[in-house]
Design a protein around this motif. Structure first.
Motif, mmCIF file in Angstrom:
data_model
loop_
_atom_site.group_PDB
_atom_site.id
_atom_site.type_symbol
_atom_site.label_atom_id
_atom_site.label_comp_id
_atom_site.label_asym_id
_atom_site.label_seq_id
_atom_site.Cartn_x
_atom_site.Cartn_y
_atom_site.Cartn_z
ATOM 1 N N GLU A 64 0.827 -1.203 0.000
ATOM 2 C CA GLU A 64 0.000 0.000 0.000
ATOM 3 C C GLU A 64 0.863 1.255 0.000
ATOM 4 N N ALA A 65 1.955 1.222 0.749
ATOM 5 C CA ALA A 65 2.858 2.373 0.772
ATOM 6 C C ALA A 65 3.392 2.662 -0.618
ATOM 7 N N HIS A 66 3.819 1.618 -1.332
ATOM 8 C CA HIS A 66 4.360 1.801 -2.683
ATOM 9 C C HIS A 66 3.292 2.383 -3.606
ATOM 10 N N LYS A 67 2.095 1.855 -3.522
ATOM 11 C CA LYS A 67 1.001 2.323 -4.383
ATOM 12 C C LYS A 67 0.764 3.816 -4.221
ATOM 13 N N TRP A 68 0.608 4.263 -2.990
ATOM 14 C CA TRP A 68 0.217 5.654 -2.778
ATOM 15 C C TRP A 68 1.376 6.617 -2.948
ATOM 16 N N LEU A 69 2.582 6.196 -2.618
ATOM 17 C CA LEU A 69 3.746 7.055 -2.881
ATOM 18 C C LEU A 69 3.989 7.179 -4.381
ATOM 19 N N ASN A 70 3.799 6.087 -5.106
ATOM 20 C CA ASN A 70 3.941 6.114 -6.558
ATOM 21 C C ASN A 70 2.913 7.060 -7.187
ATOM 22 N N LEU A 71 1.674 6.968 -6.723
ATOM 23 C CA LEU A 71 0.633 7.853 -7.244
ATOM 24 C C LEU A 71 0.858 9.305 -6.825
ATOM 25 N N ALA A 72 1.358 9.510 -5.619
ATOM 26 C CA ALA A 72 1.666 10.880 -5.180
ATOM 27 C C ALA A 72 2.683 11.513 -6.117
ATOM 28 N N GLN A 73 3.711 10.751 -6.478
ATOM 29 C CA GLN A 73 4.717 11.258 -7.409
ATOM 30 C C GLN A 73 4.094 11.508 -8.784
ATOM 31 N N TYR A 74 3.251 10.600 -9.238
ATOM 32 C CA TYR A 74 2.565 10.752 -10.521
ATOM 33 C C TYR A 74 1.793 12.074 -10.562
ATOM 34 N N PHE A 75 1.184 12.450 -9.447
ATOM 35 C CA PHE A 75 0.379 13.670 -9.403
ATOM 36 C C PHE A 75 1.169 14.896 -8.945
ATOM 37 N N GLY A 76 2.496 14.787 -8.899
ATOM 38 C CA GLY A 76 3.308 15.988 -8.742
ATOM 39 C C GLY A 76 4.122 16.134 -7.482
ATOM 40 N N ILE A 77 4.025 15.208 -6.532
ATOM 41 C CA ILE A 77 4.858 15.286 -5.328
ATOM 42 C C ILE A 77 6.279 14.858 -5.668
ATOM 43 N N ARG A 78 7.251 15.616 -5.219
ATOM 44 C CA ARG A 78 8.664 15.236 -5.397
ATOM 45 C C ARG A 78 9.095 14.439 -4.164
ATOM 46 N N LEU A 79 9.263 13.152 -4.330
ATOM 47 C CA LEU A 79 9.609 12.293 -3.201
ATOM 48 C C LEU A 79 11.050 12.546 -2.780
ATOM 49 N N PRO A 80 11.311 12.545 -1.469
ATOM 50 C CA PRO A 80 12.663 12.832 -0.977
ATOM 51 C C PRO A 80 13.596 11.644 -1.155
ATOM 52 N N ARG A 81 14.871 11.915 -1.044
ATOM 53 C CA ARG A 81 15.882 10.859 -1.013
ATOM 54 C C ARG A 81 16.172 10.513 0.438
ATOM 55 N N PRO A 82 16.497 9.250 0.759
ATOM 56 C CA PRO A 82 16.595 8.114 -0.160
ATOM 57 C C PRO A 82 15.237 7.734 -0.730
ATOM 58 N N ASN A 83 15.274 7.134 -1.908
ATOM 59 C CA ASN A 83 14.057 6.794 -2.631
ATOM 60 C C ASN A 83 13.303 5.682 -1.906
ATOM 61 N N ARG A 84 12.174 6.051 -1.295
ATOM 62 C CA ARG A 84 11.421 5.054 -0.517
ATOM 63 C C ARG A 84 10.790 3.993 -1.410
ATOM 64 N N LEU A 85 10.454 4.343 -2.642
ATOM 65 C CA LEU A 85 9.910 3.337 -3.557
ATOM 66 C C LEU A 85 10.944 2.250 -3.821
ATOM 67 N N GLU A 86 12.178 2.665 -4.031
ATOM 68 C CA GLU A 86 13.249 1.678 -4.241
ATOM 69 C C GLU A 86 13.483 0.856 -2.976
ATOM 70 N N MET A 87 13.432 1.494 -1.823
ATOM 71 C CA MET A 87 13.603 0.770 -0.561
ATOM 72 C C MET A 87 12.546 -0.322 -0.425
ATOM 73 N N ILE A 88 11.302 0.013 -0.776
ATOM 74 C CA ILE A 88 10.220 -0.974 -0.694
ATOM 75 C C ILE A 88 10.449 -2.093 -1.682
ATOM 76 N N GLU A 89 10.857 -1.756 -2.899
ATOM 77 C CA GLU A 89 11.066 -2.765 -3.951
ATOM 78 C C GLU A 89 12.139 -3.774 -3.565
ATOM 79 N N ARG A 90 13.083 -3.347 -2.747
ATOM 80 C CA ARG A 90 14.140 -4.262 -2.297
ATOM 81 C C ARG A 90 13.671 -5.162 -1.153
ATOM 82 N N GLU A 91 12.547 -4.810 -0.542
ATOM 83 C CA GLU A 91 12.037 -5.568 0.595
ATOM 84 C C GLU A 91 10.955 -6.577 0.199
ATOM 85 N N ILE A 92 10.123 -6.229 -0.783
ATOM 86 C CA ILE A 92 9.002 -7.090 -1.138
ATOM 87 C C ILE A 92 9.385 -8.040 -2.275
#
Length: 210
Positions: A64-92
């Motif tokens: 769920e975190a990946h889904k909503w952070l991904n959509l937040a970025q799609y709609f214009g939010i600039r996600l901070p570093r370190p990249n949390r989407l990448e962190m999640i992808e390495r865990e799941i």
């Protein structure tokens, strides 16, 4: 909260988790988040993504975190570093990643009739895939690897696009493939190429788990 004031919704959620004496209906506050999310409020998506990422008042849910952070970025939010989407992808697992990417894409598809910007983005992507030459694959790979406004992060398609770029003679794709293979693992790269082949034929992001 009933007027959609996002700071108040976030404050109430945090208070419910921190103070047992704070009397407010958790489900109502959650529904208030989703009232904003369903209006494509990127800030609400980002907050709810981080709530799931941190397990703030609810169990951690990385999908769920990946889904909503991904959509937040799609709609214009600039996600901070370190990249949390990448962190999640390495865990799941690959299967969990595929499920959350399918769910994210489905959310967009269900709203394209009401949201002209989503419909435009999907149409532009299809036009680019179906009309541009082989040189398109490297640029598409970068967009899918990073994600940005109007573009989902989709590392499975990113890998496949860089494979097509390499086949077309772009040696710069090698570095990207070496990086992405650390996320997807060797066992799943063939699946990524298969999925991208379908994408190349139709110009639409395919369902992975169907």
């Amino acid at each position: 909260i009933s007027r959609g004031c996002l700071p108040s919704i976030e404050f109430a959620w945090n208070q419910i988790g921190a103070d047992p004496e704070f009397k407010m209906d958790r489900d109502w506050v959650k529904a208030s988040f989703f009232d904003e999310i369903n209006e494509c409020n990127a800030k609400a998506m980002n907050i709810w993504g981080m709530i799931n990422f941190r397990g703030n008042g609810i169990p951690v849910d990385l999908k769920e975190a990946h889904k909503w952070l991904n959509l937040a970025q799609y709609f214009g939010i600039r996600l901070p570093r370190p990249n949390r989407l990448e962190m999640i992808e390495r865990e799941i697992s690959f299967e969990q990643l595929a499920e959350t990417l399918d769910s994210t894409q489905q959310w967009l598809l269900e709203r394209q009739k009401k949201n002209k910007s989503i419909a435009r983005d999907l149409r532009n992507l299809k036009d680019r895939v179906m009309t541009e030459g082989e040189g398109k694959w490297f640029g598409l790979g970068e967009l899918f690897q990073n994600g940005r406004e109007g573009f989902l992060r989709h590392v499975i398609l990113a890998y496949g696009c860089f494979e097509l770029a390499l086949e077309a003679g772009n040696k710069a794709a090698t570095t990207h493939l070496e990086f992405l293979i650390r996320i997807l693992t060797h066992a799943k790269t063939a699946k990524a190429v298969e999925i991208t082949s379908e994408f190349a034929k139709k110009g639409q992001i395919p369902t992975i788990t169907g």
